[in-house]
Scaffold this active site. Structure first.
Site, short mmCIF file in Angstrom:
data_model
loop_
_atom_site.label_atom_id
_atom_site.label_comp_id
_atom_site.label_asym_id
_atom_site.label_seq_id
_atom_site.Cartn_x
_atom_site.Cartn_y
_atom_site.Cartn_z
CD GLN A 98 -2.46 1.20 2.82
OE1 GLN A 98 -2.05 0.78 3.77
NE2 GLN A 98 -3.68 1.88 2.72
N GLY A 99 0.80 1.91 -1.12
CA GLY A 99 1.60 3.06 -1.00
C GLY A 99 0.91 4.40 -0.79
CE1 TYR A 100 -4.07 4.13 -0.58
CE2 TYR A 100 -4.89 4.70 1.40
CZ TYR A 100 -5.09 4.19 0.02
OH TYR A 100 -6.30 3.81 -0.25
CB SER A 101 2.13 7.13 4.54
OG SER A 101 1.20 6.45 5.38
CD GLU A 115 -6.32 0.82 6.20
OE1 GLU A 115 -6.51 1.42 5.29
OE2 GLU A 115 -4.97 0.69 6.64
CB SER A 156 -2.65 7.97 15.12
OG SER A 156 -3.08 9.34 15.11
CD GLU A 216 -2.22 10.35 19.40
OE1 GLU A 216 -2.28 9.62 18.49
OE2 GLU A 216 -1.56 10.35 20.51
#
Ligand SMILES: Cc1cc2nc3c(=O)[nH]c(=O)nc-3n(C[C@H](O)[C@H](O)[C@H](O)COP(=O)(O)OP(=O)(O)OC[C@H]3O[C@@H](n4cnc5c(N)ncnc54)[C@H](O)[C@@H]3O)c2cc1C
Length: 394
Positions: A128-131, A246, A379, A381
């Protein structure tokens, strides 16, 4: 609350248990037990993938028409739970759990025919290439650029924290195709083959010494335009569809297995446990039960055709934070035995004994790797922000 399975689900669970008993050999169970990242040993992971593919059980959350099992939500939940109890290896989630079901909804017929059978069989492995180095929680700020040139896009930029890119044959990527307007509106969703010239993968070794994540670089990488999923500049819609697949809502079984191992460890290492230790163990046990009850509530809502609402964010926060609480108590119980660096003992085929109890091989890497669990997949938060909006209306 009394939870009873229907007679049909009870039979299903027995069948699943029998299948796991028959097919999980010692190596597979050991790989599952020692995995401290998202997945464990690559070879065993793929061996288990092929066994499940042969049985027709490799993609429980896909539509039947594309190779899914046709199980109910409850049956899928039973399956995940039984696999966790039996220490079955976890399969790579980016293909079967994310891009596969997304393509069944958003892919073209050609994309479905080209990719889905190879994903099911395990011939193709996806990452997965998101970040990106500057874009994680605020994903819409991503900068990896795709510029149209004839029948290709030309990609430049990089992706980071890309789990298992070192094994992947393909990557699904969010790329920027437009720089004006709202950030979400200029993003497109591309399917890219990892052996395309201009792609390189650099490992990032985690605290526990594992090679799980990577940085992927794109240097003038040419990708044919038919590799786009959805419309140009509308990749955000595809990404949101993927997100619904996901999030998994089954933490309790895996936590329950870890709790049993923790109890064993505490009993072995410290038979005269302090009251404080017993109280903390009791508190964690109650939190695991609360997670299980929340999961049953989600199952009941799904069975009644309702949306589970904010429950997936709630479970993500509860599941990952309780996991860290288990790890922390285990490390305190291990005391001095937590200190030696024994990463190599977790390699398959190793027959050396660890310094201290066997549990050091599991709990110390878990303690280190699970720091990431409250970061990836959204995350804590960010999940709390979602809860504040959805559940509290703030
Ligand atoms: C082990 C691991 C595996 C991963 N695998 C993949 C993968 O396969 N593919 C992929 O694309 N990505 C992957 N990721 C990346 C992951 O999705 C990001 O790390 C995550 O989205 C957080 O982004 P960031 O690291 O840029 O942190 P940031 O977004 O910079 O966050 C830093 C801190 O600020 C907090 N924060 C951020 N925004 C807010 C806000 N609005 N309100 C309150 N607090 C906030 C965060 O909670 C965090 O504590 C992985 C990460 C890890 C650790």
């Amino acid at each position: 609350m009394q939870i009873n399975l229907t007679a049909e689900d009870d039979i299903f669970r027995s069948d699943v248990r029998q299948f796991l008993d028959d097919h999980l050999d010692a190596d597979l169970r050991r790989a599952g037990e020692l995995a401290s990242g998202i997945c464990g040993d690559h070879e065993q992971t793929m061996r288990w993938h092929k066994i499940l593919h042969d049985k027709g059980w490799v993609a429980p959350n896909w539509p039947v028409a594309f190779g899914g099992t046709g199980w109910s939500d409850m049956q899928r939940y039973i399956w995940i739970n039984e696999c966790a109890r039996a220490n079955a290896p976890r399969l790579y989630p980016m293909g079967l759990g994310m891009i596969g079901p997304t393509l069944t909804v958003c892919g073209t017929k050609q994309q479905q025919e080209k990719y889905l059978p190879r994903l099911l069989s395990g011939e193709d492995i996806w990452c997965q290439g998101y970040s990106e180095p500057g874009s994680g929680s605020d994903l819409a700020s991503l900068q990896c650029q795709a510029v149209r040139d004839g029948d290709d896009y030309v990609i430049n930029g990089s992706k980071i924290w890309t789990s298992y890119a070192q094994h992947a044959t393909h990557i699904f990527c969010l790329v920027r195709t437009q720089k004006t307007g709202k950030p979400q509106q200029g993003i497109s969703f591309l399917l890219i083959e990892m052996d395309t010239p201009g792609i390189s993968v650099a490992p990032i070794i985690t605290l526990a010494g594992d090679h799980e994540v990577n940085q992927v670089f794109f240097d003038n990488v040419r990708v044919p335009v038919e590799q786009i999923v959805g419309e140009e500049n509308d990749g955000w819609t595809v990404a949101k569809t993927l997100l619904t697949f996901e999030r998994s809502a089954a933490y309790a079984a895996r936590l329950g297995t870890r709790l049993t191992q923790l109890k064993q460890l505490i009993d072995d290492i410290d038979p005269d446990q302090s009251e404080a230790m017993q109280r903390r163990f009791g508190e964690i046990s109650v939190r695991v039960q609360a997670i299980e009850m929340t999961e049953f509530r989600v199952q009941a809502a799904l069975a009644a055709g309702q949306s589970p609402g904010a429950a997936s964010s709630q479970l993500k926060v509860m599941g990952t934070e309780v996991q860290q609480a288990i790890d922390e108590l285990a490390i305190e119980a291990l005391g001095i035995y937590a200190a030696p660096w024994q990463q190599h003992l977790r390699e398959m085929g190793n027959n050396q004994k660890p310094a201290g109890p066997e549990a050091t091989m599991k709990f110390m890497p878990d303690y280190l790797n699970n720091r990431a669990a409250t970061i990836y997949g959204g995350s804590s938060e960010v999940q709390r922000n979602i809860l504040a909006k959805l559940a509290l209306g703030l």
